[in-house]
Design a protein around this motif. Structure first.
Motif, PDB file in Angstrom:
ATOM      1  N   VAL A 147       0.839  -1.205   0.000  1.00 16.85           N
ATOM      2  CA  VAL A 147       0.000   0.000   0.000  1.00 16.85           C
ATOM      3  C   VAL A 147       0.867   1.246   0.000  1.00 16.85           C
ATOM      4  O   VAL A 147       0.604   2.214  -0.731  1.00 16.85           O
ATOM      5  N   ALA A 148       1.919   1.252   0.806  1.00 16.22           N
ATOM      6  CA  ALA A 148       2.810   2.417   0.855  1.00 16.22           C
ATOM      7  C   ALA A 148       3.496   2.639  -0.483  1.00 16.22           C
ATOM      8  O   ALA A 148       3.651   3.786  -0.934  1.00 16.22           O
ATOM      9  N   ALA A 149       3.896   1.560  -1.162  1.00 15.38           N
ATOM     10  CA  ALA A 149       4.551   1.688  -2.462  1.00 15.38           C
ATOM     11  C   ALA A 149       3.597   2.232  -3.519  1.00 15.38           C
ATOM     12  O   ALA A 149       3.984   3.041  -4.373  1.00 15.38           O
ATOM     13  N   VAL A 150       2.336   1.807  -3.456  1.00 16.60           N
ATOM     14  CA  VAL A 150       1.329   2.293  -4.412  1.00 16.60           C
ATOM     15  C   VAL A 150       1.076   3.780  -4.203  1.00 16.60           C
ATOM     16  O   VAL A 150       0.992   4.550  -5.169  1.00 16.60           O
ATOM     17  N   ARG A 151       0.958   4.200  -2.960  1.00 11.43           N
ATOM     18  CA  ARG A 151       0.733   5.621  -2.686  1.00 11.43           C
ATOM     19  C   ARG A 151       1.953   6.460  -3.079  1.00 11.43           C
ATOM     20  O   ARG A 151       1.798   7.568  -3.613  1.00 11.43           O
ATOM     21  N   LYS A 152       3.134   5.943  -2.847  1.00  5.84           N
ATOM     22  CA  LYS A 152       4.342   6.672  -3.211  1.00  5.84           C
ATOM     23  C   LYS A 152       4.453   6.843  -4.722  1.00  5.84           C
ATOM     24  O   LYS A 152       4.982   7.853  -5.210  1.00  5.84           O
ATOM     25  N   ALA A 153       3.942   5.861  -5.474  1.00  9.25           N
ATOM     26  CA  ALA A 153       3.943   5.952  -6.939  1.00  9.25           C
ATOM     27  C   ALA A 153       2.837   6.856  -7.459  1.00  9.25           C
ATOM     28  O   ALA A 153       2.685   7.011  -8.680  1.00  9.25           O
ATOM     29  N   ASN A 154       2.030   7.435  -6.547  1.00  4.52           N
ATOM     30  CA  ASN A 154       0.940   8.356  -6.911  1.00  4.52           C
ATOM     31  C   ASN A 154      -0.123   7.686  -7.788  1.00  4.52           C
ATOM     32  O   ASN A 154      -0.667   8.283  -8.711  1.00  4.52           O
ATOM     33  N   ILE A 155      -0.411   6.433  -7.496  1.00  6.99           N
ATOM     34  CA  ILE A 155      -1.490   5.715  -8.191  1.00  6.99           C
ATOM     35  C   ILE A 155      -2.775   5.949  -7.407  1.00  6.99           C
ATOM     36  O   ILE A 155      -2.864   5.599  -6.222  1.00  6.99           O
ATOM     37  N   GLN A 156      -3.794   6.509  -8.083  1.00  5.02           N
ATOM     38  CA  GLN A 156      -4.979   6.997  -7.387  1.00  5.02           C
ATOM     39  C   GLN A 156      -6.154   6.029  -7.379  1.00  5.02           C
ATOM     40  O   GLN A 156      -7.052   6.158  -6.555  1.00  5.02           O
ATOM     41  N   SER A 157      -6.181   5.086  -8.310  1.00  2.00           N
ATOM     42  CA  SER A 157      -7.370   4.232  -8.416  1.00  2.00           C
ATOM     43  C   SER A 157      -6.979   2.821  -8.832  1.00  2.00           C
ATOM     44  O   SER A 157      -5.874   2.572  -9.333  1.00  2.00           O
ATOM     45  N   MET A 158      -7.924   1.904  -8.620  1.00  7.14           N
ATOM     46  CA  MET A 158      -7.713   0.517  -9.036  1.00  7.14           C
ATOM     47  C   MET A 158      -7.706   0.396 -10.556  1.00  7.14           C
ATOM     48  O   MET A 158      -7.075  -0.509 -11.108  1.00  7.14           O
ATOM     49  N   LYS A 159      -8.410   1.291 -11.241  1.00  7.58           N
ATOM     50  CA  LYS A 159      -8.409   1.276 -12.702  1.00  7.58           C
ATOM     51  C   LYS A 159      -7.002   1.502 -13.242  1.00  7.58           C
ATOM     52  O   LYS A 159      -6.599   0.893 -14.249  1.00  7.58           O
ATOM     53  N   GLU A 160      -6.238   2.371 -12.594  1.00  9.68           N
ATOM     54  CA  GLU A 160      -4.868   2.608 -13.036  1.00  9.68           C
ATOM     55  C   GLU A 160      -4.012   1.353 -12.886  1.00  9.68           C
ATOM     56  O   GLU A 160      -3.180   1.043 -13.747  1.00  9.68           O
ATOM     57  N   ILE A 161      -4.219   0.638 -11.809  1.00 12.18           N
ATOM     58  CA  ILE A 161      -3.449  -0.585 -11.587  1.00 12.18           C
ATOM     59  C   ILE A 161      -3.753  -1.625 -12.652  1.00 12.18           C
ATOM     60  O   ILE A 161      -2.858  -2.269 -13.210  1.00 12.18           O
ATOM     61  N   LEU A 162      -5.038  -1.791 -12.984  1.00 10.70           N
ATOM     62  CA  LEU A 162      -5.420  -2.776 -13.985  1.00 10.70           C
ATOM     63  C   LEU A 162      -4.974  -2.374 -15.383  1.00 10.70           C
ATOM     64  O   LEU A 162      -4.799  -3.235 -16.251  1.00 10.70           O
ATOM     65  N   SER A 163      -4.797  -1.092 -15.627  1.00 12.53           N
ATOM     66  CA  SER A 163      -4.373  -0.635 -16.953  1.00 12.53           C
ATOM     67  C   SER A 163      -2.862  -0.733 -17.156  1.00 12.53           C
ATOM     68  O   SER A 163      -2.380  -0.598 -18.279  1.00 12.53           O
ATOM     69  N   LEU A 164      -2.124  -0.959 -16.077  1.00  7.96           N
ATOM     70  CA  LEU A 164      -0.664  -1.068 -16.159  1.00  7.96           C
ATOM     71  C   LEU A 164      -0.239  -2.525 -16.250  1.00  7.96           C
ATOM     72  O   LEU A 164      -0.814  -3.393 -15.590  1.00  7.96           O
ATOM     73  N   SER A 165       0.745  -2.783 -17.062  1.00 11.44           N
ATOM     74  CA  SER A 165       1.287  -4.135 -17.148  1.00 11.44           C
ATOM     75  C   SER A 165       2.131  -4.435 -15.915  1.00 11.44           C
ATOM     76  O   SER A 165       2.475  -3.530 -15.127  1.00 11.44           O
ATOM     77  N   GLY A 166       2.495  -5.711 -15.742  1.00 14.36           N
ATOM     78  CA  GLY A 166       3.297  -6.103 -14.594  1.00 14.36           C
ATOM     79  C   GLY A 166       4.647  -5.396 -14.529  1.00 14.36           C
ATOM     80  O   GLY A 166       4.999  -4.824 -13.486  1.00 14.36           O
ATOM     81  N   PRO A 167       5.412  -5.384 -15.635  1.00 16.43           N
ATOM     82  CA  PRO A 167       6.707  -4.678 -15.599  1.00 16.43           C
ATOM     83  C   PRO A 167       6.576  -3.186 -15.332  1.00 16.43           C
ATOM     84  O   PRO A 167       7.395  -2.603 -14.599  1.00 16.43           O
ATOM     85  N   ASP A 168       5.533  -2.531 -15.917  1.00 22.11           N
ATOM     86  CA  ASP A 168       5.347  -1.092 -15.689  1.00 22.11           C
ATOM     87  C   ASP A 168       5.011  -0.817 -14.229  1.00 22.11           C
ATOM     88  O   ASP A 168       5.516   0.141 -13.623  1.00 22.11           O
ATOM     89  N   LEU A 169       4.138  -1.648 -13.652  1.00 19.58           N
ATOM     90  CA  LEU A 169       3.762  -1.464 -12.256  1.00 19.58           C
ATOM     91  C   LEU A 169       4.952  -1.748 -11.334  1.00 19.58           C
ATOM     92  O   LEU A 169       5.144  -1.058 -10.316  1.00 19.58           O
ATOM     93  N   GLN A 170       5.755  -2.713 -11.706  1.00 18.78           N
ATOM     94  CA  GLN A 170       6.939  -3.026 -10.908  1.00 18.78           C
ATOM     95  C   GLN A 170       7.964  -1.888 -10.967  1.00 18.78           C
ATOM     96  O   GLN A 170       8.606  -1.560  -9.972  1.00 18.78           O
ATOM     97  N   ARG A 171       8.067  -1.250 -12.130  1.00 12.76           N
ATOM     98  CA  ARG A 171       9.007  -0.133 -12.278  1.00 12.76           C
ATOM     99  C   ARG A 171       8.553   1.076 -11.468  1.00 12.76           C
ATOM    100  O   ARG A 171       9.374   1.777 -10.866  1.00 12.76           O
ATOM    101  N   LEU A 172       7.243   1.343 -11.427  1.00 11.87           N
ATOM    102  CA  LEU A 172       6.734   2.509 -10.713  1.00 11.87           C
ATOM    103  C   LEU A 172       6.765   2.327  -9.199  1.00 11.87           C
ATOM    104  O   LEU A 172       7.052   3.268  -8.452  1.00 11.87           O
TER     105      LEU A 172
END
Length: 377
Positions: free
Chosen positions: A13-38
């Motif tokens: 949760v802390a990593a997601v907030r630090k990456a400034n991801i605001q919604s679950m839709k953003e997470i689903l729209s990102l691929s695994g490598p992109d989400l891992q990089r952010l």
């Protein structure tokens, strides 16, 4: 987004907030490598994050193909059908017309296309438990004037046609008040009707059925032989608009189409003649065919003489009645099959045919079963 409501590790949760991801839709729209990089999370944490968010956002449970086949699918809207107003025709169509998608009724002149459409306009007004949608219909005429006199006759005979519905239910329906008639003569007027006027009626719940009679007459006078590309784009545009309306408001779209002339032997392999091997083709070509969910072809077959078919089978109708035939050319949920029907003062009625050996067949001809078996073998 309150990420703490999800079953996630606080580190994630802390990593997601630090990456400034605001919604679950953003997470689903990102691929695994992109989400891992952010987020700088491990691959295992990212996979768990994706899975947790997907489970939290899904609205419908997963079902198997066997559940859908057995009618146990928990999506009631997809299983609902609009009744044809006749149990035999409903049996042929697996319950009636699907609520979402474009259904085409194609046939030669005087085959009964308009009669079927008017009966559907009445059937949609019945309660849901009797195959209706408890709403009205809009009937778009592009060629001939609307046959209002025939409609009034059909309304008067509804208690006789729909014997399965209690008389008090039929008498309480104001059929004539719930059918909206629109005459359009060109593509521009039709486009305005689809984009402006019909959505208002659908959004207010005044209608749950759209009938277009006919789509071929609309484009025939607008485009010549040299305008095939422009015509194809126009048909694709109309198909997209109709699909959007149908799925948004869960309302069936009925389009009447015409047929072309005789088909030569060299084109038979590429035609959609169905089981009856007719030498006519639906108008508007492949572009329009790709917009359809289901295509029904209707035709006149022969006249009932002295209470018997020419093949020797006993006819349930009166002497001199014209026998017509409805065939399923294609549908994603139905095999190719056909049945006979008649049109009398009460409306369109499927025929229960009695063979010479005394056996009864409802809704499907013997030829259909034999042809299906032959193909499967």
């Amino acid at each position: 987004m309150d990420w703490w409501r999800l079953d996630l590790n606080p580190k994630v949760v802390a990593a997601v907030r630090k990456a400034n991801i605001q919604s679950m839709k953003e997470i689903l729209s990102l691929s695994g490598p992109d989400l891992q990089r952010l987020t700088k999370l491990s691959n295992r944490d990212v996979q768990y994050l994706h899975k947790t968010v997907a489970v939290a956002t899904k609205s419908d449970p997963v079902v198997t193909a066997l559940q859908m086949y057995n009618g146990q699918c928990p999506f009631p809207t997809q299983n609902q059908r609009l009744s044809m107003g006749c149990p035999i025709l409903d049996l042929l169509l697996g319950g009636g017309i699907p609520l979402m998608g474009i259904t085409e009724i194609v046939g030669e002149s005087s085959a009964g296309k308009t009669q079927i459409c008017m009966q559907l306009c009445l059937s949609v007004q019945f309660p849901c438990r009797y195959g209706g949608q408890e709403s009205g219909a809009v009937y778009i005429c592009t060629e001939d004037a609307f046959p209002n006199k025939r409609l009034q006759q059909l309304i008067a005979f509804q208690p006789m046609l729909r014997a399965d519905v209690p008389a008090d239910v039929v008498n309480n329906i104001k059929f004539g008040n719930n059918i909206f008639i629109e005459h359009v003569a060109d593509v521009e007027s039709f486009n305005h009707c689809l984009s402006k006027r019909i959505p208002i009626l659908l959004s207010r719940g005044l209608i749950r059925l759209v009938v277009i009679d006919s789509i071929a007459a609309l484009v025939r006078c607008e485009f010549g032989a040299a305008d095939s590309i422009v015509k194809a784009k126009c048909l694709q545009k109309f198909g997209t608009m109709l699909h959007h309306l149908s799925h948004r408001f869960c309302s069936p779209i009925i389009c009447v189409n015409q047929v072309t002339g005789a088909v030569s032997d060299s084109h038979l392999a590429h035609s959609e003649l169905g089981l009856l091997d007719r030498r006519v083709l639906p108008a508007l070509g492949l572009t329009w065919s790709n917009q359809l969910l289901m295509r029904l072809m209707v035709c006149r077959t022969h006249i009932c003489i002295e209470g018997k078919f020419p093949e020797g089978e006993v006819c349930a109708s009166t002497t001199g009645t014209v026998i017509r035939r409805m065939e399923i050319i294609f549908a994603p949920h139905l095999p190719q099959s056909f049945c006979n029907y008649i049109i009398n003062k009460q409306g369109v009625r499927g025929m229960k045919e009695t063979g010479v050996n005394g056996t009864r067949e409802v809704g499907m001809n013997k030829l259909t079963i034999k042809t299906i078996l032959k193909v499967s073998i």
